[in-house]
Design a protein around this motif. Structure first.
Motif, PDB file in Angstrom:
ATOM      1  N   THR A  68     -22.149 -62.393  46.136  1.00  0.00           N
ATOM      2  CA  THR A  68     -21.908 -61.436  47.210  1.00  0.00           C
ATOM      3  C   THR A  68     -21.780 -60.002  46.714  1.00  0.00           C
ATOM      4  OG1 THR A  68     -19.529 -61.839  47.059  1.00  0.00           O
ATOM      5  CG2 THR A  68     -20.778 -63.171  48.644  1.00  0.00           C
ATOM      6  N   GLU A  69     -21.487 -59.818  45.423  1.00  0.00           N
ATOM      7  CA  GLU A  69     -21.207 -58.487  44.900  1.00  0.00           C
ATOM      8  C   GLU A  69     -22.366 -57.952  44.070  1.00  0.00           C
ATOM      9  OE1 GLU A  69     -18.619 -56.755  45.717  1.00  0.00           O
ATOM     10  OE2 GLU A  69     -17.621 -58.374  46.819  1.00  0.00           O
ATOM     11  N   ALA A  70     -22.825 -56.747  44.399  1.00  0.00           N
ATOM     12  CA  ALA A  70     -23.935 -56.131  43.665  1.00  0.00           C
ATOM     13  C   ALA A  70     -23.543 -55.775  42.243  1.00  0.00           C
ATOM     14  CB  ALA A  70     -24.414 -54.883  44.402  1.00  0.00           C
ATOM     15  N   THR A  71     -22.251 -55.538  42.006  1.00  0.00           N
ATOM     16  CA  THR A  71     -21.805 -55.107  40.676  1.00  0.00           C
ATOM     17  C   THR A  71     -21.611 -56.273  39.718  1.00  0.00           C
ATOM     18  OG1 THR A  71     -19.508 -55.173  41.431  1.00  0.00           O
ATOM     19  CG2 THR A  71     -20.673 -53.066  41.603  1.00  0.00           C
ATOM     20  N   MET A  72     -21.703 -57.492  40.224  1.00  0.00           N
ATOM     21  CA  MET A  72     -21.459 -58.660  39.386  1.00  0.00           C
ATOM     22  C   MET A  72     -22.630 -58.943  38.452  1.00  0.00           C
ATOM     23  SD  MET A  72     -18.480 -59.924  39.830  1.00  0.00           S
ATOM     24  CE  MET A  72     -17.115 -59.972  40.995  1.00  0.00           C
ATOM     25  N   THR A  73     -22.299 -59.535  37.341  1.00  0.00           N
ATOM     26  CA  THR A  73     -23.308 -60.049  36.418  1.00  0.00           C
ATOM     27  C   THR A  73     -23.016 -61.531  36.186  1.00  0.00           C
ATOM     28  OG1 THR A  73     -22.014 -59.452  34.469  1.00  0.00           O
ATOM     29  CG2 THR A  73     -23.634 -57.822  35.282  1.00  0.00           C
ATOM     30  N   ALA A  74     -23.961 -62.222  35.647  1.00  0.00           N
ATOM     31  CA  ALA A  74     -23.771 -63.643  35.389  1.00  0.00           C
ATOM     32  C   ALA A  74     -24.627 -64.052  34.202  1.00  0.00           C
ATOM     33  CB  ALA A  74     -24.125 -64.476  36.616  1.00  0.00           C
ATOM     34  N   THR A  75     -24.269 -65.148  33.606  1.00  0.00           N
ATOM     35  CA  THR A  75     -25.058 -65.743  32.541  1.00  0.00           C
ATOM     36  C   THR A  75     -25.591 -67.071  33.048  1.00  0.00           C
ATOM     37  OG1 THR A  75     -23.662 -64.742  30.845  1.00  0.00           O
ATOM     38  CG2 THR A  75     -25.071 -66.572  30.165  1.00  0.00           C
ATOM     39  N   LEU A  76     -26.880 -67.241  33.034  1.00  0.00           N
ATOM     40  CA  LEU A  76     -27.484 -68.507  33.427  1.00  0.00           C
ATOM     41  C   LEU A  76     -27.898 -69.267  32.183  1.00  0.00           C
ATOM     42  CD1 LEU A  76     -28.606 -70.339  35.788  1.00  0.00           C
ATOM     43  CD2 LEU A  76     -30.815 -69.342  35.221  1.00  0.00           C
ATOM     44  N   ARG A  77     -27.468 -70.527  32.077  1.00  0.00           N
ATOM     45  CA  ARG A  77     -27.895 -71.397  30.985  1.00  0.00           C
ATOM     46  C   ARG A  77     -28.720 -72.529  31.583  1.00  0.00           C
ATOM     47  NH1 ARG A  77     -21.908 -71.740  28.233  1.00  0.00           N
ATOM     48  NH2 ARG A  77     -21.916 -69.710  27.219  1.00  0.00           N
TER      49      ARG A  77
ATOM     50  N   ALA B 195     -19.303 -65.097  37.154  1.00  0.00           N
ATOM     51  CA  ALA B 195     -18.870 -65.075  38.550  1.00  0.00           C
ATOM     52  C   ALA B 195     -19.998 -65.317  39.537  1.00  0.00           C
ATOM     53  CB  ALA B 195     -18.179 -63.749  38.843  1.00  0.00           C
ATOM     54  N   ALA B 196     -20.692 -66.411  39.431  1.00  0.00           N
ATOM     55  CA  ALA B 196     -21.705 -66.770  40.421  1.00  0.00           C
ATOM     56  C   ALA B 196     -21.061 -67.637  41.492  1.00  0.00           C
ATOM     57  CB  ALA B 196     -22.858 -67.507  39.763  1.00  0.00           C
ATOM     58  N   THR B 197     -21.424 -67.439  42.760  1.00  0.00           N
ATOM     59  CA  THR B 197     -20.787 -68.163  43.850  1.00  0.00           C
ATOM     60  C   THR B 197     -21.623 -69.327  44.353  1.00  0.00           C
ATOM     61  OG1 THR B 197     -21.725 -66.626  45.477  1.00  0.00           O
ATOM     62  CG2 THR B 197     -19.547 -66.131  44.613  1.00  0.00           C
ATOM     63  N   GLY B 198     -22.843 -69.425  43.952  1.00  0.00           N
ATOM     64  CA  GLY B 198     -23.682 -70.517  44.407  1.00  0.00           C
ATOM     65  C   GLY B 198     -24.789 -70.807  43.425  1.00  0.00           C
ATOM     66  N   LEU B 199     -25.166 -72.074  43.307  1.00  0.00           N
ATOM     67  CA  LEU B 199     -26.211 -72.486  42.397  1.00  0.00           C
ATOM     68  C   LEU B 199     -26.938 -73.653  43.040  1.00  0.00           C
ATOM     69  CD1 LEU B 199     -27.381 -72.079  39.504  1.00  0.00           C
ATOM     70  CD2 LEU B 199     -25.738 -73.764  38.730  1.00  0.00           C
ATOM     71  N   ALA B 200     -28.187 -73.442  43.460  1.00  0.00           N
ATOM     72  CA  ALA B 200     -28.911 -74.460  44.211  1.00  0.00           C
ATOM     73  C   ALA B 200     -30.298 -74.685  43.627  1.00  0.00           C
ATOM     74  CB  ALA B 200     -29.035 -74.052  45.680  1.00  0.00           C
ATOM     75  N   ILE B 201     -30.817 -75.896  43.820  1.00  0.00           N
ATOM     76  CA  ILE B 201     -32.161 -76.255  43.378  1.00  0.00           C
ATOM     77  C   ILE B 201     -32.956 -76.727  44.589  1.00  0.00           C
ATOM     78  CG2 ILE B 201     -33.539 -77.739  41.871  1.00  0.00           C
ATOM     79  CD1 ILE B 201     -31.114 -77.974  40.045  1.00  0.00           C
ATOM     80  N   TYR B 202     -34.112 -76.109  44.810  1.00  0.00           N
ATOM     81  CA  TYR B 202     -34.983 -76.434  45.932  1.00  0.00           C
ATOM     82  C   TYR B 202     -36.291 -77.046  45.433  1.00  0.00           C
ATOM     83  CZ  TYR B 202     -32.095 -73.256  48.770  1.00  0.00           C
ATOM     84  OH  TYR B 202     -31.059 -72.639  49.414  1.00  0.00           O
ATOM     85  N   PRO B 203     -36.880 -77.954  46.198  1.00  0.00           N
ATOM     86  CA  PRO B 203     -38.217 -78.435  45.847  1.00  0.00           C
ATOM     87  C   PRO B 203     -39.261 -77.383  46.177  1.00  0.00           C
ATOM     88  CG  PRO B 203     -37.522 -79.412  47.920  1.00  0.00           C
ATOM     89  CD  PRO B 203     -36.354 -78.612  47.412  1.00  0.00           C
TER      90      PRO B 203
ATOM     91  N   ASP C 155     -29.165 -62.865  45.992  1.00  0.00           N
ATOM     92  CA  ASP C 155     -29.525 -63.998  45.145  1.00  0.00           C
ATOM     93  C   ASP C 155     -30.677 -63.637  44.223  1.00  0.00           C
ATOM     94  OD1 ASP C 155     -32.099 -64.727  46.620  1.00  0.00           O
ATOM     95  OD2 ASP C 155     -30.658 -65.096  48.214  1.00  0.00           O
ATOM     96  N   VAL C 156     -30.737 -64.355  43.118  1.00  0.00           N
ATOM     97  CA  VAL C 156     -31.798 -64.221  42.127  1.00  0.00           C
ATOM     98  C   VAL C 156     -32.443 -65.596  41.981  1.00  0.00           C
ATOM     99  CG1 VAL C 156     -32.392 -63.562  39.767  1.00  0.00           C
ATOM    100  CG2 VAL C 156     -30.488 -62.440  40.938  1.00  0.00           C
ATOM    101  N   SER C 157     -33.777 -65.636  42.041  1.00  0.00           N
ATOM    102  CA  SER C 157     -34.485 -66.912  42.036  1.00  0.00           C
ATOM    103  C   SER C 157     -35.153 -67.182  40.697  1.00  0.00           C
ATOM    104  CB  SER C 157     -35.559 -66.920  43.137  1.00  0.00           C
ATOM    105  OG  SER C 157     -34.974 -66.796  44.413  1.00  0.00           O
TER     106      SER C 157
END
Length: 309
Positions: A164-173, A114-122, A94-96
């Motif tokens: 789960t995959e180290a080779t994956m990339t993603a775009t966060l908006r 290809a992100a598998t999870g997206l969560a917001i924590y206090p 995960d990337v925070s």
């Protein structure tokens, strides 16, 4: 002013004892002293107008500080570890991201890749204490795409993107706006909303002339698919509302209005209707109700009806 959105990037960096600054002049040529008391330097890879904490920032070194409003950042999970397991997805990497909101905001985040999870924590990252206040995984059927939107009070929050995959990339908006509501996905009336006391914190509808006094933004989310989003909306002011009214559908990624409708006349306003509008890009979009008034007392309640297909 930046909204102190901090992105913990993957990779190794030597951590030095943190230097505490009070003035930009203490951070060297081109450096700025962030609200955290650490120095940062301009870095285009952190988004338009973004900065990155320098080596003097201790454990924050290498973290991005993004500019406010719309941001789009490329991510990689290579070298990332599992620091936080959300309630809706438990990726091994995960990337925070840490965001500090100066006031109550609507926060929208999406990962079209290809992100598998997206969560917001206090609270501050890494977000391992307590439970997430928002979690979205696989919300778009048949697509490796996650998005979510929630209204948050002023304070600090941690956004965690899991994979789960180290080779994956993603775009966060990331989108932030002082919005009163997130438009439900099914058509239903929204009644009694008011323009009184609000300022114009949104792009004004292009079809109305003169200065806009206040605006009410609503967030519209949709999944990427072959189907287009169809939106039709009508805003009806109360009988004592004496001000011009406008509706505007705005694409924040393209930074352009998609459709608009205006009552640009004096006197008591009637219902303003946005024509049935089809858009094909995944979104999200902002639906703005703009109020043009020449005096503070020219405001009032509005009922919004809409249809989403």
């Amino acid at each position: 002013m930046r909204a102190a959105l901090l992105i913990a990037l993957a990779g190794c960096i030597d951590v030095a004892p943190a230097f505490t600054c009070k003035l930009d002049s203490q951070c060297g040529s081109g450096g700025v002293c962030e609200a955290s008391g650490n120095c940062a330097v301009s870095d285009a890879t952190c988004g338009t107008g973004g900065y990155r904490y320098d080596a003097s920032a201790g454990s924050r070194a290498g973290i991005c500080v993004l500019a406010d409003q719309v941001q789009q950042v490329q991510l990689t999970f290579a070298g990332a570890t599992n620091r936080s397991d959300s309630s809706c997805a438990k990726g091994s990497r995960d990337v925070s991201f840490e965001i500090t909101l100066p006031s109550a905001q609507t926060l929208a985040v999406d990962t079209p890749d290809a992100a598998t999870g997206l969560a917001i924590y206090p609270g501050a990252c890494p977000g391992t204490s307590g439970t997430d206040t928002y979690c979205a995984a696989g919300v778009c059927p048949g697509a490796a795409y996650n998005h979510g939107a929630t209204q948050l009070d002023a304070g600090t929050y941690c956004i965690v993107v899991e994979q789960t995959e180290a080779t994956m990339t993603a775009t966060l908006r990331v989108f932030t706006v002082a919005a009163p509501a997130i438009l439900p996905t099914r058509a239903s009336p929204v009644t009694g909303i008011s323009t009184c006391g609000r300022t114009n914190d949104a792009p004004a509808a292009s079809c109305i002339s003169g200065a806009i006094a206040s605006s009410l933004p609503f967030l519209v989310l949709r999944c990427p698919s072959s189907n287009q989003l169809v939106l039709q909306a009508a805003a009806t002011p109360e009988s004592t509302f004496h001000a011009d009214l406008a509706l505007s559908l705005f694409d924040p990624i393209a930074n352009a209005q998609v459709a608009g409708a205006c009552d640009d006349n004096t006197g008591v306003d009637g219902t303003e209707t946005l024509p049935s509008t089809r858009v094909s890009s995944p979104g999200p979009y902002w639906l703005y109700i703009d109020n043009k008034a020449s005096a503070p007392g020219q405001c009032g309640k509005i009922d919004l009806t809409y249809s989403l297909q």
